[in-house]
Design a protein around this motif. Sequence first.
Motif, mmCIF file in Angstrom:
data_model
loop_
_atom_site.group_PDB
_atom_site.id
_atom_site.type_symbol
_atom_site.label_atom_id
_atom_site.label_comp_id
_atom_site.label_asym_id
_atom_site.label_seq_id
_atom_site.Cartn_x
_atom_site.Cartn_y
_atom_site.Cartn_z
ATOM 1 N N PRO A 11 -14.704 30.721 16.651
ATOM 2 C CA PRO A 11 -13.844 31.680 15.911
ATOM 3 C C PRO A 11 -12.350 31.493 16.165
ATOM 4 O O PRO A 11 -11.544 31.596 15.242
ATOM 5 N N GLU A 12 -11.956 31.213 17.424
ATOM 6 C CA GLU A 12 -10.535 31.032 17.739
ATOM 7 C C GLU A 12 -9.964 29.814 17.013
ATOM 8 O O GLU A 12 -8.856 29.856 16.478
ATOM 9 N N PHE A 13 -10.736 28.725 16.994
ATOM 10 C CA PHE A 13 -10.284 27.510 16.325
ATOM 11 C C PHE A 13 -10.164 27.741 14.817
ATOM 12 O O PHE A 13 -9.209 27.292 14.180
ATOM 13 N N GLU A 14 -11.143 28.439 14.249
ATOM 14 C CA GLU A 14 -11.143 28.682 12.812
ATOM 15 C C GLU A 14 -9.963 29.560 12.401
ATOM 16 O O GLU A 14 -9.338 29.336 11.367
ATOM 17 N N THR A 15 -9.653 30.564 13.220
ATOM 18 C CA THR A 15 -8.508 31.439 12.939
ATOM 19 C C THR A 15 -7.210 30.649 12.961
ATOM 20 O O THR A 15 -6.342 30.824 12.094
ATOM 21 N N LYS A 17 -6.821 27.443 12.397
ATOM 22 C CA LYS A 17 -6.784 26.553 11.238
ATOM 23 C C LYS A 17 -6.367 27.313 9.976
ATOM 24 O O LYS A 17 -5.630 26.790 9.137
ATOM 25 N N LYS A 18 -6.838 28.548 9.838
ATOM 26 C CA LYS A 18 -6.515 29.338 8.648
ATOM 27 C C LYS A 18 -5.064 29.801 8.643
ATOM 28 O O LYS A 18 -4.440 29.906 7.589
ATOM 29 N N THR A 19 -4.523 30.103 9.822
ATOM 30 C CA THR A 19 -3.148 30.609 9.893
ATOM 31 C C THR A 19 -2.115 29.485 9.953
ATOM 32 O O THR A 19 -0.914 29.747 9.849
ATOM 33 N N GLY A 20 -2.570 28.248 10.105
ATOM 34 C CA GLY A 20 -1.653 27.115 10.213
ATOM 35 C C GLY A 20 -0.745 26.963 9.010
ATOM 36 O O GLY A 20 0.436 26.624 9.133
ATOM 37 N N ARG A 21 -1.276 27.215 7.807
ATOM 38 C CA ARG A 21 -0.467 27.120 6.584
ATOM 39 C C ARG A 21 0.697 28.100 6.613
ATOM 40 O O ARG A 21 1.816 27.770 6.224
ATOM 41 N N GLY A 22 0.431 29.304 7.081
ATOM 42 C CA GLY A 22 1.483 30.317 7.167
ATOM 43 C C GLY A 22 2.590 29.905 8.121
ATOM 44 O O GLY A 22 3.779 30.119 7.843
ATOM 45 N N PHE A 64 1.369 22.567 -0.165
ATOM 46 C CA PHE A 64 0.801 22.988 -1.440
ATOM 47 C C PHE A 64 -0.130 21.944 -2.066
ATOM 48 O O PHE A 64 -0.812 22.236 -3.042
ATOM 49 N N THR A 65 -0.131 20.739 -1.505
ATOM 50 C CA THR A 65 -1.052 19.717 -2.027
ATOM 51 C C THR A 65 -2.304 19.575 -1.178
ATOM 52 O O THR A 65 -3.254 18.913 -1.579
ATOM 53 N N CYS A 66 -2.295 20.180 -0.006
ATOM 54 C CA CYS A 66 -3.460 20.120 0.882
ATOM 55 C C CYS A 66 -3.863 21.541 1.253
ATOM 56 O O CYS A 66 -3.074 22.273 1.853
ATOM 57 N N ARG A 67 -5.059 21.919 0.898
ATOM 58 C CA ARG A 67 -5.500 23.302 1.089
ATOM 59 C C ARG A 67 -5.619 23.668 2.568
ATOM 60 O O ARG A 67 -5.235 24.748 2.985
ATOM 61 N N ASN A 68 -6.186 22.770 3.351
ATOM 62 C CA ASN A 68 -6.349 23.040 4.775
ATOM 63 C C ASN A 68 -5.839 21.846 5.569
ATOM 64 O O ASN A 68 -6.590 20.953 5.934
ATOM 65 N N LEU A 69 -4.538 21.826 5.795
ATOM 66 C CA LEU A 69 -3.886 20.688 6.416
ATOM 67 C C LEU A 69 -4.410 20.428 7.824
ATOM 68 O O LEU A 69 -4.665 19.283 8.196
ATOM 69 N N ALA A 70 -4.580 21.485 8.620
ATOM 70 C CA ALA A 70 -5.009 21.318 10.014
ATOM 71 C C ALA A 70 -6.400 20.720 10.115
ATOM 72 O O ALA A 70 -6.704 19.984 11.045
ATOM 73 N N GLN A 71 -7.261 21.027 9.146
ATOM 74 C CA GLN A 71 -8.636 20.542 9.197
ATOM 75 C C GLN A 71 -8.802 19.216 8.462
ATOM 76 O O GLN A 71 -9.504 18.321 8.936
ATOM 77 N N ASP A 72 -8.142 19.071 7.301
ATOM 78 C CA ASP A 72 -8.312 17.864 6.499
ATOM 79 C C ASP A 72 -7.497 16.689 7.032
ATOM 80 O O ASP A 72 -7.953 15.540 7.008
ATOM 81 N N LEU A 73 -6.270 16.971 7.486
ATOM 82 C CA LEU A 73 -5.384 15.913 7.991
ATOM 83 C C LEU A 73 -4.799 16.342 9.338
ATOM 84 O O LEU A 73 -3.599 16.637 9.443
ATOM 85 N N GLU A 121 -3.084 23.508 18.246
ATOM 86 C CA GLU A 121 -3.622 22.789 17.094
ATOM 87 C C GLU A 121 -4.138 21.417 17.491
ATOM 88 O O GLU A 121 -5.095 20.915 16.897
ATOM 89 N N LYS A 122 -3.523 20.819 18.498
ATOM 90 C CA LYS A 122 -4.034 19.538 19.002
ATOM 91 C C LYS A 122 -5.418 19.752 19.606
ATOM 92 O O LYS A 122 -6.329 18.936 19.423
ATOM 93 N N LYS A 123 -5.580 20.873 20.310
ATOM 94 C CA LYS A 123 -6.893 21.201 20.864
ATOM 95 C C LYS A 123 -7.895 21.471 19.753
ATOM 96 O O LYS A 123 -9.050 21.069 19.818
ATOM 97 N N ALA A 124 -7.417 22.159 18.692
ATOM 98 C CA ALA A 124 -8.301 22.512 17.580
ATOM 99 C C ALA A 124 -8.728 21.287 16.781
ATOM 100 O O ALA A 124 -9.759 21.308 16.116
ATOM 101 N N ALA A 125 -7.899 20.228 16.831
ATOM 102 C CA ALA A 125 -8.239 19.003 16.108
ATOM 103 C C ALA A 125 -9.399 18.271 16.778
ATOM 104 O O ALA A 125 -10.059 17.439 16.164
ATOM 105 N N GLU A 126 -9.622 18.587 18.046
ATOM 106 C CA GLU A 126 -10.747 17.990 18.745
ATOM 107 C C GLU A 126 -12.035 18.701 18.319
ATOM 108 O O GLU A 126 -12.015 19.790 17.768
ATOM 109 N N THR A 127 -13.144 18.074 18.585
ATOM 110 C CA THR A 127 -14.428 18.664 18.200
ATOM 111 C C THR A 127 -14.694 19.923 19.019
ATOM 112 O O THR A 127 -14.536 19.928 20.240
#
Length: 203
Positions: A11-15, A17-22, A64-73, A121-127
């Motif tokens: 849950p912490e990682f997902e939160t 990732k979602k707030t990263g765009r903001g 605006f071209t990547c919906r979930n930047l932290a997760q996709d890239l 976010e570096k931690k969240a990029a890990e599995t």
Amino acid sequence: MNALAIDIIHPEFETLKKTGRGFHLFAALLIIINAVTLYNKLGGNAIFLWCQIIIAADILLLLFTCRNLAQDLPKINLIFRIIECIIFMGVATLLLLDGKWFLGASSLAIGIAYCYISYCEKKAAETERLAFHHSGVAISGIPEGKFFLWSQIDRINARYDSISIETSFNKTLVFSLRHKLEFEELEQIHEFCRYYLGQQVNG
């Protein structure tokens, strides 16, 4: 029994990732404001102004071209986050050197906050993983992972699509799994529970 690691949805990682765009949007707008402010009040040069505006525009374009930047890239996301940190720290340095203590301290605080976000976010990029070891259970986390000795665990309920851990601290951790467990993996978790917790489980 060999050690076993399974992929979880934390849950912490997902939160994060979602707030990263903001955070990226806020950074881009703040970079533009800083650029214009420094240009007007501190007599900055046009090159410095346009460099910041172009960087902010790049952030907005990518946002605006990547919906979930932290997760996709994740690597690109991390690069832009580091750039944001450098810009805020640089602006803070310029303001403090010019004697603008309040604005400088504010920019410094924002820079430190973005450095912390970058680290998380570096931690969240890990599995995101939960691992069973003979000494205990390790769980990915932000800013640091957690490790529970078997003596600190009361019960573990494992299913094919989720797992919950009841600790001796009266805290229950519940995680959905990114992939359903194989029968052998579930049985291995049950073996850990039988051996270290004396827990009676089916299977």
